[in-house]
Scaffold this motif. Structure first.
Motif, short mmCIF file in Angstrom:
data_model
loop_
_atom_site.label_atom_id
_atom_site.label_comp_id
_atom_site.label_asym_id
_atom_site.label_seq_id
_atom_site.Cartn_x
_atom_site.Cartn_y
_atom_site.Cartn_z
N THR A 285 95.56 33.95 24.33
CA THR A 285 94.34 32.63 24.13
C THR A 285 93.58 33.13 25.31
O THR A 285 92.27 33.08 25.24
CB THR A 285 95.06 31.61 24.36
OG1 THR A 285 95.94 31.30 23.17
CG2 THR A 285 93.91 30.35 24.08
N ASN A 287 92.69 35.64 27.21
CA ASN A 287 92.19 36.87 27.47
C ASN A 287 91.03 36.90 26.05
O ASN A 287 90.02 37.25 26.55
CB ASN A 287 93.42 38.13 26.78
CG ASN A 287 92.66 39.51 26.79
OD1 ASN A 287 92.29 40.03 27.83
ND2 ASN A 287 92.31 40.04 25.63
N ASP A 288 91.42 36.36 25.16
CA ASP A 288 90.46 36.16 24.04
C ASP A 288 89.05 35.46 24.66
O ASP A 288 87.95 35.81 24.67
CB ASP A 288 90.92 35.46 22.81
CG ASP A 288 91.55 36.24 22.02
OD1 ASP A 288 91.70 37.62 22.31
OD2 ASP A 288 92.64 35.99 21.15
N LYS A 289 89.38 34.22 25.38
CA LYS A 289 88.40 33.35 25.68
C LYS A 289 87.50 33.88 26.82
O LYS A 289 86.50 33.84 27.03
CB LYS A 289 89.06 31.91 26.30
CG LYS A 289 89.66 31.29 25.21
CD LYS A 289 88.55 30.93 24.01
CE LYS A 289 89.18 29.94 22.97
NZ LYS A 289 88.19 29.74 21.87
N SER A 291 87.09 37.10 27.62
CA SER A 291 86.45 38.47 27.06
C SER A 291 85.30 37.78 26.32
O SER A 291 84.17 38.36 26.59
CB SER A 291 87.17 39.22 25.91
OG SER A 291 88.60 39.66 26.56
N SER A 292 85.32 36.63 25.47
CA SER A 292 84.14 36.05 25.10
C SER A 292 83.23 35.58 25.97
O SER A 292 82.03 35.76 25.86
CB SER A 292 84.68 34.81 23.94
OG SER A 292 83.79 34.19 23.64
N ASN A 357 98.62 44.77 22.04
CA ASN A 357 97.97 44.52 21.07
C ASN A 357 99.41 44.47 19.97
O ASN A 357 99.07 43.79 18.92
CB ASN A 357 97.13 45.51 20.53
CG ASN A 357 95.88 45.26 21.46
OD1 ASN A 357 95.46 44.38 21.98
ND2 ASN A 357 95.13 46.42 21.73
N GLN A 360 100.46 40.76 19.59
CA GLN A 360 99.53 39.75 18.74
C GLN A 360 99.46 40.14 17.46
O GLN A 360 99.31 39.05 16.69
CB GLN A 360 98.24 39.95 19.51
CG GLN A 360 97.27 38.74 19.28
CD GLN A 360 96.04 38.79 20.10
OE1 GLN A 360 95.61 39.85 20.89
NE2 GLN A 360 95.17 37.78 20.24
#
Length: 481
Positions: A285, A287-289, A291-292, A357, A360
């Motif tokens: 979560t 890492n995604d935020k 990176s975004s 990866n 995930q």
């Protein structure tokens, strides 16, 4: 009451009075018994668990007493559970050594092994992460498998604190305006009356505080929304140097452009901050935020270079409404701030998860991850080729933690590695919410209260078994039971 009734009405009446529940310790006693039962259940679960992770933080309560909160996360019956492990006062110093002694004493008292601790998450304070006597350092010395992590909410707050002198001046002046109104009860009432007379959507400002993550965005947004009301309010005030200066600022278009940008950018950062909070947040979560956010900052920089401010809604509306253009100096300030944000983001969030990866999404095409052994990678291939597991993975109520723990019996080695990655806390969110509950429970009217038992009942996810409580902890049943 018993003595009075005995004297006036006799012993028979006194016996009836004793059956009435009127002891001031009855409720407290029940709270302690429920709390003890929950703690015993948690200790039992931790003893049977192969690993656990902790997060910890300390704060000072209304009575000036320093309180340490420790939360624990552990696998249990096909899921990952979180619970309050320890709520204890720090009687003297709040050094790393003292914090460790309190936690270590609690561990020893309940015979919990340190070598099961795989990670500790803290706020990054010196007492926590000091290289010699920090709490995390001391924990690592007795828990060889333990790693450490810096709370992503605090890192995010550190990223947002870096700001240029020009924009920092605007922020400080905005805080001065808010403080002039909010710190004086009379001014607050007068400003509220002005807002009511005009029919404003809002009737009050927010106070800025450094210890609240969302503070700046909310303060600046509300201030910008009430800028016209503030103009009227300060104009009606008796002439003074401060109010005259505030009126000048609120009529200064360049200052308002900078304020609108700050309200926009901090509001956007607040959205990311709120997305990082919650019980279910994990490293993916985060890492995604992050990176975004990095990609968004790149996009915002491109827009500013092209003199396009549509991505900053408040600023763009203000420019269109007043038919203004951003000056080159202000544009340079905005550009430099965005560059600084991007640089800080890479500094405080250097972690990349390319080699994870498989965890995930085990059904995507992967080369063999370096962290997996040959046998573990073969297990991953088995999982990838299972149509039933793939269907379960895509279910509507899918949970990544539960998915991997559900495979523990069939693929124990790779699942253990997956749990080791998923188990650690990434924020001290539970501690922060715990302190909020603590402040509500132990307030100025109950400043002598030992709030630890109450807090355990409030924050625990373990449901008490009252039959067991009555059997184990109550020797003689009261008539009210």
């Amino acid at each position: 009451m018993t003595e009075i009734v005995s004297c006036v009405l006799g012993e028979d009446a006194a016996k009836k009075i004793t059956a009435v529940q009127c002891s001031n310790n009855v409720i407290s006693d029940r709270i302690h018994k429920i709390s003890d039962h929950i703690q015993d259940e948690l200790i039992c679960r931790l003893k049977n668990s192969k690993m656990f992770a902790i997060q910890l933080d300390e704060s000072t309560d209304v009575a000036g007493l320093s309180i340490l909160l420790v939360f624990v996360r552990y696998p249990f019956k096909g899921s990952i559970e979180e619970d309050l492990f320890l709520c204890a006062p720090l009687e003297t110093n709040t050094t790393g050594e003292e914090i460790f002694k309190v936690i270590d004493s609690h561990m020893s008292k309940h015979h919990i092994e340190w070598n099961k601790c795989i990670d500790v998450c803290s706020d990054g304070a010196a007492a926590m992460i000091g290289k010699i006597k920090g709490t995390v350092t001391r924990i690592k010395s007795v828990a060889p498998k333990c790693s450490s992590s810096h709370c992503v909410l605090h890192r995010h707050a550190l990223v947002t604190m870096k700001i240029s002198y020009e924009l920092k001046t605007v922020l400080d002046q905005a805080v001065q305006i808010v403080n002039y109104v909010k710190s004086r009860p009379l001014q607050s009432r007068l400003f509220k009356k002005v807002c009511e007379d005009i029919g404003s959507q809002h009737q009050s400002l927010f106070l800025h505080t450094q210890v609240r993550w969302l503070s700046r965005g909310r303060v600046l947004l509300r201030l910008f929304e009430l800028r016209n009301e503030l103009k009227i309010f300060f104009t009606k005030q008796p002439g003074s140097a401060s109010t005259d200066a505030f009126v000048d600022l609120l009529h200064d278009e360049v200052w308002l452009i900078k304020l609108a940008y700050l309200a926009d950018i901090f509001d956007k950062l607040n959205v990311i901050c709120k997305a990082l909070q919650g019980k279910t947040t994990n490293i993916f979560t985060v890492n995604d935020k992050i990176s975004s956010l990095e990609n968004k900052i790149d996009f915002w920089i491109e827009c500013v270079d092209q003199h396009n401010y549509e991505c900053f809604i408040i600023l763009n509306d203000f420019l269109k409404e007043n038919e203004l253009q951003v000056t080159s100096d202000v544009e340079k300030n905005i550009h430099e701030h965005l560059i600084s944000l991007k640089k800080s983001l890479k500094e405080y969030f250097p972690e990349k998860l390319q080699d994870m990866n498989w965890l995930q999404n085990p059904f995507a095409d992967h080369t063999k991850p370096s962290m997996l052994t040959v046998s573990e990678y073969e297990n991953l291939i088995d999982i990838k080729c299972s149509s039933s597991l793939k269907q379960k993975f895509g279910a509507e109520n899918f949970d990544l933690n539960n998915f991997w723990i559900g495979l523990q019996d069939e693929y124990p080695t790779i699942v253990e590695k997956a749990i080791t990655i998923l188990l650690p806390f990434v924020t001290t969110y539970r501690c922060e919410t715990g302190f909020s509950a603590y402040a509500y429970t132990k307030n100025k009217y109950r400043n002598r209260l030992d709030a630890a038992p109450d807090l355990r009942i409030q924050l625990s996810d373990i449901k008490p078994n009252f039959s067991d409580i009555l059997r184990k902890y109550v020797k003689k049943f009261h008539s009210s039971h």
